[in-house]
Design an enzyme around this catalytic site. Structure first.
Site, mmCIF file in Angstrom:
data_model
loop_
_atom_site.group_PDB
_atom_site.id
_atom_site.type_symbol
_atom_site.label_atom_id
_atom_site.label_comp_id
_atom_site.label_asym_id
_atom_site.label_seq_id
_atom_site.Cartn_x
_atom_site.Cartn_y
_atom_site.Cartn_z
ATOM 1 N N HIS A 1 -0.983 -12.380 0.469
ATOM 2 C CA HIS A 1 -0.993 -11.270 1.585
ATOM 3 C C HIS A 1 -2.216 -10.549 1.546
ATOM 4 O O HIS A 1 -2.819 -10.067 2.674
ATOM 5 C CB HIS A 1 0.240 -10.323 1.214
ATOM 6 C CG HIS A 1 0.407 -9.220 1.789
ATOM 7 N ND1 HIS A 1 1.363 -9.049 2.878
ATOM 8 C CD2 HIS A 1 -0.139 -8.128 1.460
ATOM 9 C CE1 HIS A 1 0.961 -7.526 3.215
ATOM 10 N NE2 HIS A 1 0.139 -7.149 2.581
ATOM 11 N N GLU A 2 -2.911 -10.434 0.350
ATOM 12 C CA GLU A 2 -4.103 -9.516 0.320
ATOM 13 C C GLU A 2 -5.177 -10.073 1.132
ATOM 14 O O GLU A 2 -6.155 -9.854 1.439
ATOM 15 C CB GLU A 2 -4.188 -8.982 -0.840
ATOM 16 C CG GLU A 2 -3.204 -8.167 -1.729
ATOM 17 C CD GLU A 2 -2.911 -6.989 -1.055
ATOM 18 O OE1 GLU A 2 -3.919 -6.167 -0.025
ATOM 19 O OE2 GLU A 2 -1.715 -6.280 -1.041
ATOM 20 N N HIS B 1 -5.061 -10.039 4.517
ATOM 21 C CA HIS B 1 -5.727 -8.794 5.054
ATOM 22 C C HIS B 1 -7.093 -8.968 5.324
ATOM 23 O O HIS B 1 -7.699 -8.665 6.205
ATOM 24 C CB HIS B 1 -5.662 -7.697 4.105
ATOM 25 C CG HIS B 1 -4.170 -7.020 4.289
ATOM 26 N ND1 HIS B 1 -3.630 -6.441 5.644
ATOM 27 C CD2 HIS B 1 -2.976 -6.681 3.608
ATOM 28 C CE1 HIS B 1 -2.708 -5.957 5.441
ATOM 29 N NE2 HIS B 1 -2.054 -5.931 4.238
ATOM 30 N N GLU C 1 0.641 -5.235 8.576
ATOM 31 C CA GLU C 1 1.430 -5.742 7.271
ATOM 32 C C GLU C 1 2.389 -7.026 7.790
ATOM 33 O O GLU C 1 2.504 -7.926 7.052
ATOM 34 C CB GLU C 1 2.394 -4.685 6.834
ATOM 35 C CG GLU C 1 1.674 -3.437 6.264
ATOM 36 C CD GLU C 1 0.719 -3.994 5.030
ATOM 37 O OE1 GLU C 1 1.387 -5.012 4.155
ATOM 38 O OE2 GLU C 1 -0.368 -3.655 5.226
#
Length: 295
Positions: A147-148, A151, A224
């Site tokens: 997930h990071e 980003h 997100e």
């Protein structure tokens, strides 16, 4: 770089359109008739420099300030198998995402959380809490890391900064216009700026700043979902869902310093009008979005 160029070009176009619109509406003539020595072009330039300048300075020091605020320690040489696995997992995911290897750090906190920051996707920082390493399985940690990394690969920090710069510009510009109008038209100040200008300008900046925050937080929530989808591609949908479900089972929401709240994997839960200021969507919505994408 293309993303940044196009976004800046778009925002310059917005400023140009706003300038033309004000002139068509006769705002400059109204101000001139009221004795307001206000140059719209100069004010727009001033607002843009201040608005974007502050946002980009914040982005430029984001890695440094994140380390300072959380006490994150960068892993330069893994000292145990967990750190070694962490670094290698980030390296593998970064290669899959087509970005440079980020710095990997751990910060001491019982909360299960992680964040990514940096002004360049090839020179970013990915940090995890000690609580995350102790409270999640490797599959769940892998989902969080993915997930990071998503980003970073999406350039979310840069885009969020640019959006913040735009809204800052509008807040500064409009608050000065409102301050001038109240000072000259209502209080009839003829020369310089009276107290009414400074008071009105300050109040307008606070009110408009609150409204602008809603726009920034809306984008933060939207990104997100994109990062979850990207994380599912890097680590697998099952691992991404498992990570979010583990976060959902926490008794208390994971917390980061206020200045870094939008960087984390999850945020505080709020209802009613406060939901407009949430940096993250509710976890159940994020989990459902991943499940719906698999259908």
């Amino acid at each position: 770089m293309k993303r940044i160029f196009l976004f800046i070009l778009t925002n310059l176009a917005i400023l140009f359109v706003l300038n033309i619109t004000l002139r068509l509406l006769g705002v400059d003539r109204i101000l001139d008739n009221q004795g307001v020595d206000l140059n719209i072009n100069n004010l727009l330039a001033y607002a843009a420099v201040i608005g974007f300048g502050g946002a980009f300075i914040s982005l430029a020091i984001s890695k440094w300030s994140a380390k300072r605020m959380t006490g994150a320690v960068v892993i330069t040489q893994p000292s145990d198998p967990t750190e070694r696995w962490l670094v290698e997992t980030v390296r593998r995911q970064a290669e899959m995402a087509g970005i440079g290897m980020p710095e990997v750090a751990i910060y001491d906190s019982p909360d299960i959380n992680a964040f990514a920051t940096g002004m360049n996707k090839n020179n970013a920082l990915v940090a995890v809490s000690s609580g995350l390493l102790h409270g999640m399985s490797k599959d769940e940690v892998e989902g969080v890391l993915a997930h990071e990394i998503s980003h970073v690969a999406n350039g979310d920090m840069v885009t969020l900064t640019l959006i913040q710069g735009v809204v800052n510009t509008f807040v500064i510009f409009l608050s000065k216009i409102i301050g001038h109008l109240v000072d000259r038209v209502v209080f009839k100040t003829e020369r310089g700026h009276g107290p009414a200008f400074w008071i009105t300008d300050m109040i307008a900046q606070m009110v408009l700043g609150i409204l602008a925050s809603m726009i920034v937080m809306w984008f933060s929530r939207h990104r997100e979902f994109r990062a979850d989808a990207g994380g599912a591609q890097l680590a697998g949908r099952g691992k991404m869902i498992a990570a979010l479900e583990r976060l959902q089972r926490q008794h208390a929401p994971a917390q980061l310093p206020t200045e870094m709240a939008a960087m984390g994997i999850s945020g505080s839960r709020m209802g009613g009008i406060k939901a407009l200021f949430m940096s993250h969507p509710p976890l159940e919505q994020r989990i459902q979005a991943l499940r719906d994408a698999a259908v």
